[in-house]
Scaffold this active site. Sequence first.
Site, PDB file in Angstrom:
ATOM      1  N   HIS A 124       0.857  -1.185   0.000  1.00  0.00           N
ATOM      2  CA  HIS A 124       0.000   0.000   0.000  1.00  0.00           C
ATOM      3  C   HIS A 124       0.893   1.235   0.000  1.00  0.00           C
ATOM      4  CE1 HIS A 124      -2.803   2.981   1.762  1.00  0.00           C
ATOM      5  NE2 HIS A 124      -3.798   2.173   1.429  1.00  0.00           N
ATOM      6  N   ASP A 202       2.829  -4.185   8.314  1.00  0.00           N
ATOM      7  CA  ASP A 202       1.567  -3.470   8.116  1.00  0.00           C
ATOM      8  C   ASP A 202       0.446  -4.482   8.326  1.00  0.00           C
ATOM      9  OD1 ASP A 202      -0.765  -2.372   7.091  1.00  0.00           O
ATOM     10  OD2 ASP A 202       0.102  -1.751   5.187  1.00  0.00           O
ATOM     11  N   GLN A 205      -4.765  -5.080   7.247  1.00  0.00           N
ATOM     12  CA  GLN A 205      -5.724  -6.027   6.681  1.00  0.00           C
ATOM     13  C   GLN A 205      -5.746  -7.373   7.399  1.00  0.00           C
ATOM     14  OE1 GLN A 205      -7.976  -5.247   4.474  1.00  0.00           O
ATOM     15  NE2 GLN A 205      -7.181  -3.198   4.042  1.00  0.00           N
ATOM     16  N   LYS A 228     -10.714  -0.522  10.635  1.00  0.00           N
ATOM     17  CA  LYS A 228     -10.820  -1.776   9.889  1.00  0.00           C
ATOM     18  C   LYS A 228     -11.129  -2.949  10.820  1.00  0.00           C
ATOM     19  CE  LYS A 228      -7.534  -0.167   6.384  1.00  0.00           C
ATOM     20  NZ  LYS A 228      -8.452   0.168   5.294  1.00  0.00           N
ATOM     21  N   CYS A 366      -4.781   2.397  -3.604  1.00  0.00           N
ATOM     22  CA  CYS A 366      -3.516   2.916  -3.056  1.00  0.00           C
ATOM     23  C   CYS A 366      -2.376   1.932  -3.301  1.00  0.00           C
ATOM     24  CB  CYS A 366      -3.639   3.250  -1.567  1.00  0.00           C
ATOM     25  SG  CYS A 366      -4.736   4.649  -1.233  1.00  0.00           S
TER      26      CYS A 366
END
Length: 408
Positions: A124, A202, A205, A228, A366
């Site tokens: 991303h 990261d 997700q 999220k 993104c």
Amino acid sequence: MSSTFEPEAIRRDFPILAKSFRGKPLAYLDNAATAQKPDAVIDAIASYYRESNANVHRGIYALAEEAEVAYHDARKLVARHLNVDQEEIVFVRGTTEALNLVAQTYARENLSEGDVVLLTAMEHHANVVPWQMVTERTGAVIKVAPIDDRGCIDLDALWALLDANPVKLLSLTHVSNSLGTINPVSEIVSEARKRGVVTVVDGAQSAPHGPIDLKALGCDFFAFSGHKLFGPMGIGVLFGRKELLAEMPPYHGGGDMIDEVTFEKTTFAEPPQRFEAGTPNVAGAIGLGAAVEYFRGLDLDAVAAHEQSLHDQAQAGLESLPGVTIHGKAPDKAAVLSFSLEGIHPADVATFLDSQGIAVRAGHHCCQPLMEILGVPATVRASFAFYNLPEEVNRLVDTVRKTIDCFK
């Protein structure tokens, strides 16, 4: 909250899912962008503002003490969820700020000319741009590990890059927001650690799809966004190993992140307070704590199985249609499905789906470098959560079929 995992019952915990748009029941399939919020989260935020609102850190009266306790209880909930110490949890605005914090504090202090920051081709922008900014200032360089045709990291190429370059830092996504690929982060982190490479993950997700045990994962930094994980917007988490946080300079200056201030010199508080300048997002932290409690109360094995079933149903249905290309077919995937239709722009597909009350996302997500690799300007992305239903997947597939017929 429902005591057992029954998607139809769980949907009643999410008031927005009862809405209709364009005269159709909402089918919300944009969970990778943001998840919807259960009553437990909404009520926790409202309750704070109705009953406990006061500034933390500064008050010595009962209401301020109540707010302070609620704020720190939220940190404890997040720390327990991630299996780390609460002193290793920094509240930030979201994954993007967390990654920028690491780039502008740890990396800026430790990178030198010629050092390598290693990324992957599926990152991303939030895990690309901060590293570009810091390497431009330090003289370090960025190298990128490629992916294969399935959307998996080429591990042989990754190991070769780790061995052939003076890699100081490796930053990668746990789960691709565009392809859904679940990366073997534990294995990658272990190999990086053997080579003395600091690792940043990261987790934007991965956090919404199952438990995260950071002691088992072994990374040095981990970032995710509350919105999220069924929590509010404007709150997120940076985990950092305490010995690294202790060496890092502050990211912002101001109130509450200090030990002592004079006009000549300032000394700083210990982490995590050192990185939380000014009035924090108290309501956001409390809402995130409520979201974590809600999520942990679910049968997460059943959640994973249900989401996988939705993904597989959607992929099979879409692949049966003419002119559909699925982007990302890793053997280990989260419930994220990106696709394109031959001769039809993704924005037109999303618009047609919206006319039937189906919310998906169209664009580059993104991930413009990844789109270039895929050879497309954009994709349509359907992303599923535990409150989605098989009939919503059927609506998605049927409407895509109608879209194809309409554009013939």
